[in-house]
Design a protein around this motif. Structure first.
Motif, PDB file in Angstrom:
ATOM      1  N   ASN B  34      16.347  10.345  -4.428  1.00 17.35           N
ATOM      2  CA  ASN B  34      16.372   8.913  -4.754  1.00 17.35           C
ATOM      3  C   ASN B  34      15.029   8.273  -4.443  1.00 17.35           C
ATOM      4  O   ASN B  34      14.570   7.377  -5.139  1.00 17.35           O
ATOM      5  CB  ASN B  34      17.440   8.192  -3.928  1.00 17.35           C
ATOM      6  CG  ASN B  34      18.832   8.642  -4.279  1.00 17.35           C
ATOM      7  OD1 ASN B  34      19.163   9.804  -4.094  1.00 17.35           O
ATOM      8  ND2 ASN B  34      19.639   7.744  -4.797  1.00 17.35           N
ATOM      9  N   ILE B  35      14.417   8.719  -3.339  1.00 15.84           N
ATOM     10  CA  ILE B  35      13.190   8.073  -2.882  1.00 15.84           C
ATOM     11  C   ILE B  35      11.970   8.639  -3.583  1.00 15.84           C
ATOM     12  O   ILE B  35      11.102   7.892  -4.022  1.00 15.84           O
ATOM     13  CB  ILE B  35      13.051   8.233  -1.353  1.00 15.84           C
ATOM     14  CG1 ILE B  35      14.224   7.549  -0.642  1.00 15.84           C
ATOM     15  CG2 ILE B  35      11.711   7.683  -0.855  1.00 15.84           C
ATOM     16  CD1 ILE B  35      14.308   7.813   0.853  1.00 15.84           C
ATOM     17  N   TYR B 119       6.061  13.881  10.313  1.00 13.67           N
ATOM     18  CA  TYR B 119       5.137  12.903   9.716  1.00 13.67           C
ATOM     19  C   TYR B 119       5.414  11.478  10.222  1.00 13.67           C
ATOM     20  O   TYR B 119       4.508  10.644  10.252  1.00 13.67           O
ATOM     21  CB  TYR B 119       5.203  12.964   8.183  1.00 13.67           C
ATOM     22  CG  TYR B 119       4.120  13.850   7.605  1.00 13.67           C
ATOM     23  CD1 TYR B 119       4.114  15.220   7.849  1.00 13.67           C
ATOM     24  CD2 TYR B 119       3.070  13.319   6.861  1.00 13.67           C
ATOM     25  CE1 TYR B 119       3.103  16.034   7.353  1.00 13.67           C
ATOM     26  CE2 TYR B 119       2.056  14.130   6.354  1.00 13.67           C
ATOM     27  CZ  TYR B 119       2.080  15.480   6.603  1.00 13.67           C
ATOM     28  OH  TYR B 119       1.072  16.278   6.123  1.00 13.67           O
ATOM     29  N   ALA B 120       6.665  11.200  10.596  1.00 10.38           N
ATOM     30  CA  ALA B 120       6.960   9.889  11.197  1.00 10.38           C
ATOM     31  C   ALA B 120       6.166   9.760  12.496  1.00 10.38           C
ATOM     32  O   ALA B 120       5.612   8.690  12.793  1.00 10.38           O
ATOM     33  CB  ALA B 120       8.460   9.756  11.453  1.00 10.38           C
ATOM     34  N   LEU B 306       4.053  12.916  -3.348  1.00 14.04           N
ATOM     35  CA  LEU B 306       4.219  11.490  -3.071  1.00 14.04           C
ATOM     36  C   LEU B 306       4.416  11.255  -1.570  1.00 14.04           C
ATOM     37  O   LEU B 306       3.744  10.411  -0.965  1.00 14.04           O
ATOM     38  CB  LEU B 306       5.426  10.942  -3.837  1.00 14.04           C
ATOM     39  CG  LEU B 306       5.792   9.498  -3.500  1.00 14.04           C
ATOM     40  CD1 LEU B 306       4.796   8.529  -4.110  1.00 14.04           C
ATOM     41  CD2 LEU B 306       7.200   9.146  -3.961  1.00 14.04           C
ATOM     42  N   ALA B 307       5.332  12.040  -0.983  1.00 13.60           N
ATOM     43  CA  ALA B 307       5.699  11.780   0.414  1.00 13.60           C
ATOM     44  C   ALA B 307       4.592  12.162   1.383  1.00 13.60           C
ATOM     45  O   ALA B 307       4.280  11.394   2.298  1.00 13.60           O
ATOM     46  CB  ALA B 307       6.989  12.535   0.755  1.00 13.60           C
ATOM     47  N   PHE B 308       4.016  13.349   1.194  1.00 16.11           N
ATOM     48  CA  PHE B 308       3.151  13.885   2.237  1.00 16.11           C
ATOM     49  C   PHE B 308       1.650  13.816   1.916  1.00 16.11           C
ATOM     50  O   PHE B 308       0.831  14.220   2.724  1.00 16.11           O
ATOM     51  CB  PHE B 308       3.568  15.328   2.558  1.00 16.11           C
ATOM     52  CG  PHE B 308       4.983  15.421   3.066  1.00 16.11           C
ATOM     53  CD1 PHE B 308       5.318  14.942   4.327  1.00 16.11           C
ATOM     54  CD2 PHE B 308       5.992  15.940   2.262  1.00 16.11           C
ATOM     55  CE1 PHE B 308       6.623  15.001   4.797  1.00 16.11           C
ATOM     56  CE2 PHE B 308       7.309  16.005   2.719  1.00 16.11           C
ATOM     57  CZ  PHE B 308       7.618  15.536   3.985  1.00 16.11           C
TER      58      PHE B 308
END
Lengths: 42, 515
Positions: B34-35, B119-120, B306-308
């Motif tokens: 979804n993200i 990563y947070a 996208l995320a990392f």
């Protein structure tokens, strides 16, 4: 943002978030029957 | 007979209310895809115009298929194998096939959650520096050449172990105390965190540029077949339908619950969250493009990139970057954990039903091997390649294939759609008509078969990402084939004599008549 983009964004919001709101309203007025004796984990 | 059935249901456990079930089902449906998948799929396939095929796919395939899963699990009141077995003696293998797929997904899905959790933490001091891509594959994953090795990476292994400990704790606690309570806590947190992220992203310079790129309609895209394929594919993969999760969860809901109304809430909540993700992600990408002085098309991406890679770059530049990082990666962790829990529950539930194990025994019998495999295969310098190949093939030739097979089997071979429609209508706030049966037996399978054939042709023509043939043949084609074969082998194992294999509704009706 272009006018077309704004309109499409609003339509998407109205359809998907509006659909969610209507769906929640629907189940809240139609309660059905909750499980009487909950099958708790033993 | 009815007493045996009640006893079996009490042993299995269940959600304490419809609300808890809905939150758990939303937690399952709202996942990483979804993200990090929807925003780019929408952008690439017509932008604002994509809403039309997306909505049609939701109404003609996504929601009908979701309700089919609900009907199957709710009527037959068992894990995927037991529900299929009760629907028809010859159908059990389909359920075990789904169980095998869920086990495989759980093994690699946990690794992505572990990366996001790390990563947070990295967000506090922007540990990736000025080169997020080099940091991801170099310093963090220490990715070597493609293959399967045993050089462990502590930065991956440690959070991976912690993810599995947390997930196993939830599984041991059970359906209500574990999954149910976790969902009632995590899902509101996820929505609040992501809404906060969207608000922060919208305040960034260039956010409007990103939203303009996402929502500007390209109406000519609607004439392209690939756009419609993308819409049906997005809806299908996003809703967690067709591989046992919704069957399992529906079996934990009270017998007279309104399943059709619940299904609409879950379906629209999932799609509503995707829209929210699209707004947040493209607002941030718009900021990134503006800061770099390039077009949004040059920075738009999806998935791991996208995320990392993209988001760390955004966090580097944005005011309150650390806050954005914690909200974004925290959302990934929460969305991932609630989905992982649902995936592994499919396996645990099936093992409990078949072998009549206690909750704790089944959770450990499934969870410990899954965790060990996960750590050995994904916690190493080759983990990223294993993840990429397994994810690619099991999604297409696992999930998609079993979904098509089970839908066609229920509709055309075992002919259970009429029965399930009547069942859903009995206590449903939304009544399903004959149209639902047509959608579930013709329209949705046709769309999915089309996607499947396209994927098959593509993957046969061009080896995926140029990986070595032996890796594709073992971790890709081989694994997808193995879960199919093992599923039908598992179906040949006998059930315990005390496990009722008849249709529970028939048993209850007979008992009511005789009394």
């Amino acid at each position: 943002m272009s006018a077309a983009a704004v309109v499409m964004m609003l339509i998407a919001m109205a359809v998907l978030w509006g659909g969610l709101a209507v769906a929640i309203w629907n189940i809240s007025r139609f309660r059905g029957e909750e499980p009487g004796s909950v099958q708790r984990d033993l | 007979m009815s007493q045996e059935l009640d006893h079996a249901e009490q042993q299995r456990g269940g959600f304490s209310s419809r609300k808890v079930f809905i939150l758990a089902a939303i937690g399952s449906a709202v996942g990483l895809g979804n993200i990090w998948r929807f925003p780019y799929v929408a952008y690439e396939n017509g932008g604002g115009a994509f809403i039309l095929p997306y909505l049609i796919a939701l109404l003609t395939a996504g929601l009908p298929f979701l309700l089919l899963d609900y009907g199957l699990g709710h009527r037959y009141r068992g894990s995927a194998p037991l529900s299929f077995r009760r629907a028809h003696r010859a159908a059990e293998g389909l359920g075990w096939w789904q169980v095998g797929i869920c086990f495989v997904i759980a093994v690699y899905y946990a690794a992505v959650i572990a990366w996001a959790a790390r990563y947070a933490m990295f967000s506090f001091d922007k540990a990736w520096g000025d080169d997020p891509e080099g940091f991801l594959f170099g310093s963090y994953l220490q990715a070597g050449d493609p293959g399967v090795g045993l050089d462990f990476v502590s930065g991956v292994t440690v959070p991976l172990v912690l993810v599995w400990v947390a997930v196993l704790a939830m599984m041991v606690l059970g359906v209500q105390k574990g999954i149910g309570i976790a969902s009632t806590i995590f899902i509101p947190i996820l929505f609040v965190a992501f809404i906060t992220l969207v608000v922060v992203a919208l305040t960034l310079d260039g956010a409007a540029t990103g939203l303009d790129a996402l929502f500007s309609p390209d109406w000519s895209a609607l004439t392209e077949t690939s756009v419609w394929i993308a819409a049906y594919g997005q809806i299908f993969f996003s809703l967690s339908v067709g591989f046992g999760i919704m069957i399992t969860y529906a079996s934990y809901v009270g017998r007279r619950s309104d399943m059709t109304g619940s299904g609409l809430v879950v379906g629209f909540a999932n799609s509503g969250f995707e829209l929210l993700a699209g707004i947040g992600v493209f607002a941030a990408l718009g900021f990134m493009a503006t800061a770099a002085g390039v077009g949004v098309d040059e920075v738009a991406t999806d998935g791991l990139g996208l995320a990392f890679i993209a988001f760390p770059a955004i966090i580097n530049e944005a005011p309150a970057g650390a806050l954005i990082g914690i909200l974004f990666f925290g959302s990934l962790v929460v969305a991932g954990v609630t989905s992982l829990v649902s995936v592994i529950e499919v396996v645990i539930s099936a093992v409990r039903d078949k072998f009549e194990l206690t909750r704790v025994a089944a959770s450990l019998a499934v969870g410990v091997p899954a965790a060990l495999l996960s750590i050995v295969l994904l916690g190493t310098t080759t983990g990223v390649y294993v993840l990429d190949i397994v994810d690619h093939f099991i999604n297409r030739f696992g999930i998609l294939l079993v979904a098509v097979a089970s839908m066609l089997a229920l509709a055309w071979v075992f002919r259970r759609t009429g029965l399930l429609r009547d069942h859903l209508n009995r206590n449903g706030s939304v009544q399903l008509g004959r149209t639902w049966e047509v959608l579930i037996s013709v329209v949705a399978p046709a769309a999915l078969v089309f996607i499947l054939v396209n994927e098959l042709v593509d993957n046969l023509q061009v080896p995926y990402e140029g990986y070595p043939t032996w890796m594709l043949n073992t971790l890709g084609w081989g694994l997808a084939g193995a879960v199919l074969v093992l599923g039908f082998v598992a179906a040949r194992l006998p059930w315990r004599e005390t496990t009722p294999l008849e249709d529970p509704e028939t048993i209850v009706t007979q008992d009511e008549r005789s009394s």
